[in-house]
Design an enzyme around this catalytic site. Structure first.
Site, PDB file in Angstrom:
ATOM      1  N   CYS A  12      -7.906   5.328  -4.118  1.00  0.00           N
ATOM      2  CA  CYS A  12      -8.884   5.705  -3.097  1.00  0.00           C
ATOM      3  C   CYS A  12      -8.484   7.011  -2.416  1.00  0.00           C
ATOM      4  CB  CYS A  12      -9.000   4.579  -2.070  1.00  0.00           C
ATOM      5  SG  CYS A  12     -10.081   4.984  -0.704  1.00  0.00           S
ATOM      6  N   CYS A  71      -9.239   7.125   1.353  1.00  0.00           N
ATOM      7  CA  CYS A  71      -8.286   6.399   2.207  1.00  0.00           C
ATOM      8  C   CYS A  71      -6.979   7.188   2.354  1.00  0.00           C
ATOM      9  CB  CYS A  71      -7.942   5.037   1.609  1.00  0.00           C
ATOM     10  SG  CYS A  71      -9.318   4.149   0.904  1.00  0.00           S
ATOM     11  N   ASP A  72      -6.479   7.747   1.257  1.00  0.00           N
ATOM     12  CA  ASP A  72      -5.103   8.254   1.242  1.00  0.00           C
ATOM     13  C   ASP A  72      -4.987   9.770   1.091  1.00  0.00           C
ATOM     14  OD1 ASP A  72      -4.363   5.600   1.351  1.00  0.00           O
ATOM     15  OD2 ASP A  72      -4.268   5.390  -0.819  1.00  0.00           O
TER      16      ASP A  72
END
Ligand SMILES: Cc1cc2nc3c(=O)[nH]c(=O)nc-3n(C[C@H](O)[C@H](O)[C@H](O)COP(=O)(O)OP(=O)(O)OC[C@H]3O[C@@H](n4cnc5c(N)ncnc54)[C@H](O)[C@@H]3O)c2cc1C
Length: 310
Positions: A132, A135-136
């Site tokens: 992801c 997300c990261d």
């Protein structure tokens, strides 16, 4: 508690089914085990869902669907469905909290990322291995990352990563991309993106965190080592079909087979979205499937029960 329709999963397919079912006057419950919105919540920019001239975050899009379904009276229940059984025409849906009865069930359990299944992948998940970028991605400011895959998700997420990383290596097992042309063109123009063709990641190595990838070139048989700080994996998706009983017909990859009305082989059980055997897995197709499934479920209930009140 008896419902007309129980929907399993509150991603775009389930949310759309809930809007159509509840708006049609059916007593509708929608179960979600994780976060309302499904997979698209992790995407920073959705720019191909009709109706929005500017890109919008996946979460913002599904939150609109969530509020819309609630406005029509769909009941959201935050529980994981662990089994679906039959009692005559009635469907019995089980969670850790109890049993729920419904005339019809729409399965919208979606899909999850396929793993590479190489040494180091599990060990370094969360410490350099990610599925992801939204997300990261911000953790990799001025770092070097690799993206594995050649489809839309891989290239779109790779482009997103160029906002943070100083270099994004795209590692693809073939010599051309599968992603849509418009996305490919953007990627080829981006000076931060570099392509490693005909190659697969054989091992992810590091100490505390990912440090390098061992890459095998399928054409030359050469093995190289690429220093990276992170690796983002987009090599396909697998169906979330754990709860589906053996009586439901699946394709060889485990996706649910339906007819054009989203009906499975079990009377009164429908499937919609990414869990379904289909040619395109996107928000627009998931919401379309969800609408058709809810419409079909209503017709099925009317034909098989004396009234909606039964
Ligand atoms: C990185 C990435 C980027 C993407 N970008 C785009 C894009 O730009 N445009 C686009 O159109 N599409 C995009 N997609 C694809 C899109 O996200 C999916 O096609 C869409 O989310 C499918 O919706 P769905 O409702 O079928 O499944 P999902 O979104 O997977 O939702 C399924 C839901 O069911 C829940 N669930 C599963 N099992 C149970 C259970 N037993 N009990 C209760 N709940 C359960 C899950 O928790 C989940 O919330 C992207 C996908 C990814 C991964």
């Amino acid at each position: 508690m008896k419902y007309d329709v129980i929907i399993v999963g509150a991603g775009p397919a389930g949310l759309s089914a809930a809007i159509y079912s509840a708006r049609g006057g059916l007593k509708t419950a929608i179960f979600e085990k994780a976060m309302i919105g499904g997979q698209i919540n992790v995407t920073d920019e959705v720019e191909n869902y009709p109706g929005f001239e500017e890109p919008l975050a996946g979460f913002d899009l599904t939150e609109k669907m969530h509020l819309q379904a609630e406005r029509f009276g769909a009941e959201f229940i935050e529980e994981e469905i662990t089994a679906i059984g039959l009692e005559g025409l009635c469907k019995i849906v089980e969670t850790a909290e109890g049993k729920y009865r419904a005339k019809s069930v729409i399965i919208c359990t979606g899909a999850h990322p396929r793993r590479l299944n190489v040494p180091g992948e599990e060990q370094f998940t969360g410490r350099g291995v990610s599925y992801c970028a939204t997300c990261d991605g911000a953790l990799y400011r001025d770092k070097v990352v690799a993206v594995v895959g050649g489809g839309d998700s891989a290239i779109e997420e790779g482009l997103f990563l160029t906002r943070f990383a100083k270099k994004v290596h795209v590692i693809h097992r073939r010599d051309s991309l599968r992603a849509q042309k418009i996305i490919q063109e953007r990627a080829f123009k981006n000076p931060k993106m570099e392509f490693i063709w005909d190659s697969v990641v054989q091992e992810i190595r590091g100490e505390d965190k990912v440090r390098e990838l061992e890459i095998y070139n399928r054409k030359t048989n050469q093995i190289t080592h690429l220093p990276v700080d992170g690796i983002f994996i987009y090599v396909g998706i697998l169906p979330n079909n754990e709860l589906l009983e053996s009586r439901l017909a699946l394709d060889s990859a485990g996706f649910v087979l339906t007819d054009e009305n989203m009906h499975t082989n079990v009377p009164g059980i429908y499937a919609a979205g990414d869990i379904r055997h289909t040619v395109l897995r996107q928000v627009v197709t998931a919401t379309s499937d969800g609408a058709i499934a809810a419409w079909s479920a209503e017709k099925w209930i009317i034909e098989n029960y004396d009234s909606l009140e039964d």
